[in-house]
Motif scaffolding. Structure first.
Motif, PDB file in Angstrom:
ATOM      1  N   VAL A 172     -18.768 -54.997  17.809  1.00 57.31           N
ATOM      2  CA  VAL A 172     -19.285 -56.251  18.426  1.00 57.31           C
ATOM      3  C   VAL A 172     -20.378 -56.972  17.248  1.00 57.31           C
ATOM      4  CG1 VAL A 172     -18.929 -57.615  20.207  1.00 57.31           C
ATOM      5  CG2 VAL A 172     -18.587 -55.466  20.261  1.00 57.31           C
ATOM      6  N   LEU A 173     -19.809 -57.837  16.667  1.00 59.57           N
ATOM      7  CA  LEU A 173     -20.690 -59.124  16.596  1.00 59.57           C
ATOM      8  C   LEU A 173     -21.892 -59.885  17.535  1.00 59.57           C
ATOM      9  CD1 LEU A 173     -21.956 -59.601  13.605  1.00 59.57           C
ATOM     10  CD2 LEU A 173     -20.266 -61.362  13.350  1.00 59.57           C
ATOM     11  N   ILE A 174     -23.303 -59.344  17.213  1.00 63.85           N
ATOM     12  CA  ILE A 174     -24.038 -60.137  18.500  1.00 63.85           C
ATOM     13  C   ILE A 174     -24.559 -60.813  17.429  1.00 63.85           C
ATOM     14  CG2 ILE A 174     -23.755 -57.699  20.291  1.00 63.85           C
ATOM     15  CD1 ILE A 174     -26.087 -57.013  18.927  1.00 63.85           C
ATOM     16  N   GLY A 175     -25.421 -60.457  16.173  1.00 67.22           N
ATOM     17  CA  GLY A 175     -26.277 -61.652  15.815  1.00 67.22           C
ATOM     18  C   GLY A 175     -26.626 -61.345  13.796  1.00 67.22           C
ATOM     19  N   THR A 176     -27.504 -61.935  13.360  1.00 69.42           N
ATOM     20  CA  THR A 176     -27.572 -61.885  11.913  1.00 69.42           C
ATOM     21  C   THR A 176     -29.538 -62.139  12.015  1.00 69.42           C
ATOM     22  OG1 THR A 176     -26.828 -62.983   9.858  1.00 69.42           O
ATOM     23  CG2 THR A 176     -27.508 -64.125  11.980  1.00 69.42           C
ATOM     24  N   GLY A 177     -29.296 -61.404  10.827  1.00 66.94           N
ATOM     25  CA  GLY A 177     -31.016 -61.914  10.466  1.00 66.94           C
ATOM     26  C   GLY A 177     -30.999 -61.408   8.322  1.00 66.94           C
ATOM     27  N   GLY A 178     -32.250 -61.900   8.471  1.00 70.47           N
ATOM     28  CA  GLY A 178     -32.769 -62.411   7.397  1.00 70.47           C
ATOM     29  C   GLY A 178     -33.583 -62.299   6.603  1.00 70.47           C
ATOM     30  N   THR A 179     -33.676 -63.118   4.711  1.00 68.39           N
ATOM     31  CA  THR A 179     -35.340 -62.831   4.554  1.00 68.39           C
ATOM     32  C   THR A 179     -34.924 -63.460   3.885  1.00 68.39           C
ATOM     33  OG1 THR A 179     -34.708 -61.226   3.018  1.00 68.39           O
ATOM     34  CG2 THR A 179     -35.720 -60.290   5.089  1.00 68.39           C
ATOM     35  N   ALA A 180     -36.215 -64.417   3.232  1.00 68.58           N
ATOM     36  CA  ALA A 180     -36.573 -65.131   1.740  1.00 68.58           C
ATOM     37  C   ALA A 180     -37.688 -65.014   2.083  1.00 68.58           C
ATOM     38  CB  ALA A 180     -35.822 -66.101   2.465  1.00 68.58           C
ATOM     39  N   THR A 181     -38.087 -66.201   0.582  1.00 68.93           N
ATOM     40  CA  THR A 181     -39.412 -66.724   0.122  1.00 68.93           C
ATOM     41  C   THR A 181     -39.755 -67.096   0.712  1.00 68.93           C
ATOM     42  OG1 THR A 181     -38.510 -65.275  -2.571  1.00 68.93           O
ATOM     43  CG2 THR A 181     -40.823 -67.052  -1.510  1.00 68.93           C
ATOM     44  N   PRO A 182     -40.906 -66.960   0.927  1.00 67.00           N
ATOM     45  CA  PRO A 182     -41.956 -68.222   2.502  1.00 67.00           C
ATOM     46  C   PRO A 182     -42.006 -69.545   1.470  1.00 67.00           C
ATOM     47  CG  PRO A 182     -42.526 -65.705   2.735  1.00 67.00           C
ATOM     48  CD  PRO A 182     -41.699 -65.493   1.728  1.00 67.00           C
ATOM     49  N   PRO A 183     -41.445 -70.826   1.994  1.00 71.80           N
ATOM     50  CA  PRO A 183     -41.712 -71.641   1.323  1.00 71.80           C
ATOM     51  C   PRO A 183     -43.746 -71.735   2.111  1.00 71.80           C
ATOM     52  CG  PRO A 183     -41.167 -72.528   3.316  1.00 71.80           C
ATOM     53  CD  PRO A 183     -40.737 -70.639   3.230  1.00 71.80           C
ATOM     54  N   LYS A 240     -31.321 -57.817  25.731  1.00 67.23           N
ATOM     55  CA  LYS A 240     -31.090 -56.652  25.816  1.00 67.23           C
ATOM     56  C   LYS A 240     -31.699 -55.368  24.259  1.00 67.23           C
ATOM     57  CE  LYS A 240     -26.560 -57.782  27.318  1.00 67.23           C
ATOM     58  NZ  LYS A 240     -26.582 -57.326  28.923  1.00 67.23           N
ATOM     59  N   GLY A 241     -32.692 -56.041  24.164  1.00 62.66           N
ATOM     60  CA  GLY A 241     -33.744 -54.995  23.214  1.00 62.66           C
ATOM     61  C   GLY A 241     -32.979 -55.009  21.887  1.00 62.66           C
ATOM     62  N   TYR A 242     -31.818 -55.567  22.006  1.00 59.21           N
ATOM     63  CA  TYR A 242     -30.915 -55.915  20.368  1.00 59.21           C
ATOM     64  C   TYR A 242     -32.128 -55.673  19.147  1.00 59.21           C
ATOM     65  CZ  TYR A 242     -27.240 -54.023  23.047  1.00 59.21           C
ATOM     66  OH  TYR A 242     -26.451 -53.179  24.416  1.00 59.21           O
ATOM     67  N   ALA A 243     -32.423 -57.222  19.247  1.00 55.90           N
ATOM     68  CA  ALA A 243     -33.393 -58.061  18.240  1.00 55.90           C
ATOM     69  C   ALA A 243     -34.507 -56.890  18.202  1.00 55.90           C
ATOM     70  CB  ALA A 243     -33.394 -59.487  18.519  1.00 55.90           C
ATOM     71  N   THR A 244     -35.564 -56.417  19.050  1.00 55.70           N
ATOM     72  CA  THR A 244     -36.686 -55.436  18.522  1.00 55.70           C
ATOM     73  C   THR A 244     -36.201 -54.560  17.689  1.00 55.70           C
ATOM     74  OG1 THR A 244     -37.211 -56.578  20.739  1.00 55.70           O
ATOM     75  CG2 THR A 244     -38.317 -54.175  19.972  1.00 55.70           C
ATOM     76  N   GLU A 245     -34.819 -54.025  18.676  1.00 59.57           N
ATOM     77  CA  GLU A 245     -34.886 -52.393  17.468  1.00 59.57           C
ATOM     78  C   GLU A 245     -34.305 -53.087  15.995  1.00 59.57           C
ATOM     79  OE1 GLU A 245     -30.166 -50.085  17.843  1.00 59.57           O
ATOM     80  OE2 GLU A 245     -31.561 -49.996  19.957  1.00 59.57           O
ATOM     81  N   ALA A 246     -33.608 -53.960  16.264  1.00 60.45           N
ATOM     82  CA  ALA A 246     -33.426 -54.633  14.648  1.00 60.45           C
ATOM     83  C   ALA A 246     -34.804 -54.932  13.700  1.00 60.45           C
ATOM     84  CB  ALA A 246     -32.294 -55.883  14.745  1.00 60.45           C
ATOM     85  N   VAL A 247     -35.696 -56.090  14.653  1.00 60.40           N
ATOM     86  CA  VAL A 247     -36.699 -55.738  13.225  1.00 60.40           C
ATOM     87  C   VAL A 247     -37.736 -54.875  13.393  1.00 60.40           C
ATOM     88  CG1 VAL A 247     -39.232 -57.437  13.423  1.00 60.40           C
ATOM     89  CG2 VAL A 247     -36.486 -57.808  14.181  1.00 60.40           C
TER      90      VAL A 247
END
Length: 188
Positions: free
Chosen positions: A89-100, A122-129
């Motif tokens: 199941v798709l639950i989220g998204t995350g990404g990176t970029a050059t900081p302005p 549920k801890g998923y974002a903590t796990e992904a990061v």
């Protein structure tokens, strides 16, 4: 020091499959939910997209990926891949970029993420990061990961703090606070 262009790879965690975004996936996210599900091999909940991933953001992502102007731009779709939870199941998204920034530095990367409401806490974002951190520090030249968070997003702040980020003043975007994580062997 020149930073190498980010080449995101698929990352598997205890419960998640972080799938690198491609132009095809981003376009499907904008226009074709059924195709998005096929490309990710996942169910797309009716509540998709998560907070902060609006059409304007998707257009910007498509432009950044298509033009290749930001060497640190990358995005991942976070798929909960847990047979006990009923499949993918798709639950989220995350990404990176050059900081302005006004500073002349190429040793930093900006991270951001968003998770569907029903999968928060549920801890998923903590796990992904936690799993993105070593991938980001593996980029030659990167010595610091930054995030700009609205102070009322307590859960997002908690994700960062659980992963070792510390508050570092005001964020680059009006009304945000900055959080940073320095590479363990970096003395910045």
């Amino acid at each position: 020091m020149a930073v190498t262009t980010m080449k995101p790879t698929r990352i598997r965690t205890e419960h998640l499959d972080l799938v690198p975004a491609t132009l095809e996936i981003l376009e499907a996210d904008r226009n074709d939910r059924e195709n998005l599900g096929c490309l990710l091999d996942a169910e797309i909940p009716g509540s998709w997209p998560p907070p902060l991933l609006d059409d304007e953001t998707l257009v910007a992502f498509i432009q950044m990926l298509g033009e290749g102007g930001d060497p640190l731009f990358a995005a991942w779709y976070w798929v909960l891949d847990d047979p006990a939870a009923g499949g993918r199941v798709l639950i989220g998204t995350g990404g990176t970029a050059t900081p302005p920034t006004l500073e002349e530095t190429e040793d930093r990367v900006l991270i951001g993420y968003s998770v569907l409401d029903e999968f928060q806490g549920k801890g998923y974002a903590t796990e992904a990061v936690r799993h993105l951190i070593p991938a980001l520090f593996a980029i030659p030249g990167i010595r610091q990961i930054e995030a700009a968070i609205y102070p009322d997003l307590a859960a997002s702040i908690q994700v960062l703090e659980k992963n070792g980020f510390v508050r570092a003043g005001e964020g680059f975007e009006e009304g945000t606070v900055a959080y940073v994580l320095k590479k363990p062997d970096a003395s910045v």
